[in-house]
Design an enzyme around this catalytic site. Structure first.
Site, PDB file in Angstrom:
ATOM      1  N   SER A   1     -28.384 -74.486  53.013  1.00 48.77           N
ATOM      2  CA  SER A   1     -28.158 -73.964  54.366  1.00 48.77           C
ATOM      3  C   SER A   1     -29.328 -73.138  54.879  1.00 48.77           C
ATOM      4  O   SER A   1     -29.776 -73.313  56.025  1.00 48.77           O
ATOM      5  CB  SER A   1     -26.889 -73.112  54.376  1.00 48.77           C
ATOM      6  OG  SER A   1     -25.780 -73.848  53.918  1.00 48.77           O
TER       7      SER A   1
ATOM      8  N   GLY B   1     -19.432 -75.781  47.181  1.00 46.49           N
ATOM      9  CA  GLY B   1     -19.163 -74.369  47.422  1.00 46.49           C
ATOM     10  C   GLY B   1     -18.171 -74.132  48.532  1.00 46.49           C
ATOM     11  O   GLY B   1     -17.035 -74.595  48.480  1.00 46.49           O
TER      12      GLY B   1
ATOM     13  N   GLU C   1     -11.027 -67.633  42.983  1.00 44.38           N
ATOM     14  CA  GLU C   1     -10.724 -68.600  44.040  1.00 44.38           C
ATOM     15  C   GLU C   1     -10.267 -69.931  43.446  1.00 44.38           C
ATOM     16  O   GLU C   1      -9.275 -70.518  43.894  1.00 44.38           O
ATOM     17  CB  GLU C   1     -11.951 -68.809  44.930  1.00 44.38           C
ATOM     18  CG  GLU C   1     -12.255 -67.637  45.844  1.00 44.38           C
ATOM     19  CD  GLU C   1     -13.525 -67.834  46.643  1.00 44.38           C
ATOM     20  OE1 GLU C   1     -13.645 -67.213  47.714  1.00 44.38           O
ATOM     21  OE2 GLU C   1     -14.406 -68.600  46.210  1.00 44.38           O
TER      22      GLU C   1
ATOM     23  N   ARG D   1     -13.374 -60.733  30.855  1.00 42.37           N
ATOM     24  CA  ARG D   1     -14.017 -59.887  29.853  1.00 42.37           C
ATOM     25  C   ARG D   1     -13.808 -58.408  30.138  1.00 42.37           C
ATOM     26  O   ARG D   1     -13.533 -57.629  29.234  1.00 42.37           O
ATOM     27  CB  ARG D   1     -15.524 -60.186  29.813  1.00 42.37           C
ATOM     28  CG  ARG D   1     -16.280 -59.411  28.754  1.00 42.37           C
ATOM     29  CD  ARG D   1     -17.771 -59.662  28.867  1.00 42.37           C
ATOM     30  NE  ARG D   1     -18.293 -59.201  30.143  1.00 42.37           N
ATOM     31  CZ  ARG D   1     -19.559 -59.326  30.539  1.00 42.37           C
ATOM     32  NH1 ARG D   1     -20.428 -59.930  29.756  1.00 42.37           N
ATOM     33  NH2 ARG D   1     -19.948 -58.872  31.702  1.00 42.37           N
TER      34      ARG D   1
ATOM     35  N   HIS E   1      -0.755 -57.970  69.700  1.00 41.78           N
ATOM     36  CA  HIS E   1       0.532 -57.916  69.001  1.00 41.78           C
ATOM     37  C   HIS E   1       1.297 -59.226  69.186  1.00 41.78           C
ATOM     38  O   HIS E   1       1.289 -59.792  70.269  1.00 41.78           O
ATOM     39  CB  HIS E   1       1.363 -56.760  69.563  1.00 41.78           C
ATOM     40  CG  HIS E   1       2.651 -56.538  68.831  1.00 41.78           C
ATOM     41  ND1 HIS E   1       2.689 -55.986  67.570  1.00 41.78           N
ATOM     42  CD2 HIS E   1       3.932 -56.811  69.180  1.00 41.78           C
ATOM     43  CE1 HIS E   1       3.949 -55.917  67.177  1.00 41.78           C
ATOM     44  NE2 HIS E   1       4.718 -56.409  68.141  1.00 41.78           N
TER      45      HIS E   1
END
Length: 532
Positions: free
Chosen positions: A56, A97, A238, A255, A507
């Site tokens: 990119s 990705g 993810e 870990r 709202h």
């Protein structure tokens, strides 16, 4: 050159009345992205600019430089991953990705809607199942279509694209080698390094032979089956999140702590939420070896025995897929940096000036090669701004501080600015005020029990010694990217807490929580929000 019409209004107040006088004038200013018709060349090289890397950032820089009149070439080459996965132009984001990750995350959200939400809204749902192979095929078809569009776009923008691995011969010369081993030498006046990075494998027996990384999961030709994600990074969480959401038995091996570098309170809430949802966590453990018990058979996954150490004891468990997400390493060493004396750190990161200039006078670096957030929009921004400084009229530098980002875990997390820990370290605890609140998204109220709303959370980190300037914004809940991206502009412009208070929220949305946040951590008051 652009022509602007500027209108001024002079307002004077007399008691309750006001008088407005206005006038206009027109000015001409140069457009920073405007082409400089022709570049005065003081060299005899093949190209004005050579970009190493077709991701990119590199593509954005190349196209912008070409638009400004430069003669540009892009080198782009993908070495296969250990499981032999490869892909086309567009870099990590498009191929392995952000894009396929968001699509699989979305697939898992749809699954949750079908399983948990739709019936509460009156929908009768029949048999529910997920087809891994169909999803992968559709995602890969989309990616390939974008690969094709990028090639067309580069051709239309007069950027020469070479599917070759580039390495330096000297400060103005690179050698390109294609997949057939054919070599060519090209010279250029300036270079931009934008090669990005690749996932790390641990130095344990059987890891490279039997495990995969994010380079492979999005095009996996077999159903993953029972999966172990090794690592506490956002990539690991993810992947674990969407795999679990697709109905896959998923574990995460950690870990130390989750999401190192992110806000600790928010990271801990994500881990708690995922565990409550059914993702298993193997804490304080590291893998020691991986053995293949049964080979993959067509679309059926292999059977792998994972040995790991925890508390001095070695334990084993069987999985079908092991995915390592333990960090990434820049591809700096693959371009023969010693040939030009390029300085880089042991981890592959390249030190640069604020102008992205390396220690070599005609070589620049952007994107994941830098000690900066590894984010696609940031690489694109820095690439474009660099091209405009090199070949346009601009002097604008990239802002690497207030960069919004989102972690697409099952409980989405958006942030911009400093974490609470970093703000305290930078300004002192006595100068930091933290406003926080829980919130219940309206779209979830029909299915949530009384305890579930505690997962949705927001906070503003305020520098009280600097006019209550907001230095950090953090949000846990649905649509985190859309919400954080919008509020990010406020932090870039130096918004204060009173600016947020003056803003009228929409709202009923989750974003309005930032316009009504009045409770501080220091006060010790409850942050439960009453429904309207």
């Amino acid at each position: 050159t652009l022509l602007y019409t500027i209108k001024f209004e002079i307002v004077s107040f007399l008691g309750r009345d006001r008088n407005i006088s206005s006038f206009m004038f027109r000015v001409q200013v140069p457009d920073e992205s405007e082409s400089v018709n022709s570049i005065e060349r003081s060299h005899n090289f093949d190209y004005d600019l050579a970009v190493l890397g077709g991701g990119s950032g590199g593509l954005a820089c190349a196209k912008e430089a070409s638009k400004l009149g430069a003669k540009v070439v892009v080198f782009d080459f993908v070495d296969p991953s250990p499981p032999k996965t490869t892909w086309g132009v567009g870099g990590t984001c498009l191929n392995v990705g952000c894009i396929p990750k968001k699509l699989m995350h979305t697939a898992s959200i749809y699954g949750e809607v079908v399983k948990e939400e739709a019936q509460q809204y009156g929908w009768s749902i029949g048999e529910r199942s997920h087809d891994w192979h169909s999803m992968v095929e559709k995602i890969q078809n989309h990616i390939k279509s974008q690969n094709f569009k990028i090639r067309i776009d580069l051709r239309e923008k007069n950027v020469k694209y070479l599917n070759e691995r580039a390495s330096f011969v000297d400060a103005n010369t690179v050698k390109g080698v294609n997949k057939r081993g054919t070599e060519q030498t090209i010279t250029a006046d300036k270079f931009v390094l934008a090669m990005g990075g690749r996932p790390n494998y641990p130095d344990v027996p059987g890891a490279r032979e039997n495990a995969i990384t994010s380079d492979d999961i999005f095009s996996l030709k077999y159903h993953p089956g029972k999966t172990l994600c090794v690592g506490a990074s956002y990539i690991s969480l993810e992947c674990a999140g969407f795999l679990h959401g697709l109905g896959i038995d998923t574990s995460v091996m950690v870990r130390s702590i989750l999401l190192r570098g992110f806000d600790r309170e928010c990271a801990d809430k994500i881990g708690k939420y995922m565990e409550e949802k059914g993702v298993k966590f193997i804490n304080q453990a590291v893998p020691s070896r991986i053995e293949c018990v049964k080979e993959r058979d067509g679309t059926n996954p292999p059977e792998l025995k994972v040995f790991y150490k925890r508390g001095g004891e070695e334990i084993s468990e069987t999985f079908n897929t092991v995915l390592f997400a333990i960090g990434r390493t820049p591809l700096t060493d693959r371009i023969n940096p010693e040939a030009i004396g390029l300085k880089y750190e042991p981890n592959g990161k390249v030190p640069v000036s604020p102008e992205e200039l390396t220690n070599v006078s005609n070589v620049y670096a952007i994107g994941d090669l830098l000690n900066a957030p590894e984010l696609t929009p940031l690489a694109i921004q820095s690439g474009r701004l660099l091209a405009r400084r090199l070949y346009g009229h601009s002097k604008i530098l990239t802002d690497y501080v207030n960069v919004p980002t989102t972690v697409f875990t099952p409980l989405e997390y958006g942030s911009v600015g400093l974490s609470e820990e970093d703000a305290i370290a930078q300004f002192g605890e006595e100068n930091i005020e933290v406003y926080h609140s829980k919130h219940t998204p309206t779209e979830e109220v029909l299915r949530l029990n009384s305890e579930s709303s505690a997962n949705n959370f927001a906070k503003l980190i305020v520098h009280s010694a600097d006019n209550d300037r907001v230095v950090g914004l953090h949000y846990l809940g649905p649509n985190a990217g859309e919400i954080t991206g919008g509020f990010g502009l406020g932090l870039v412009m130096g918004a204060t807490k009173s600016d947020f208070d003056r803003l009228v929220g929409i709202h009923p949305t989750s974003s309005e929580v930032f316009t009504t946040m009045m409770i501080t951590k220091r006060s010790g008051k409850s942050i439960d929000v009453e429904d309207c």
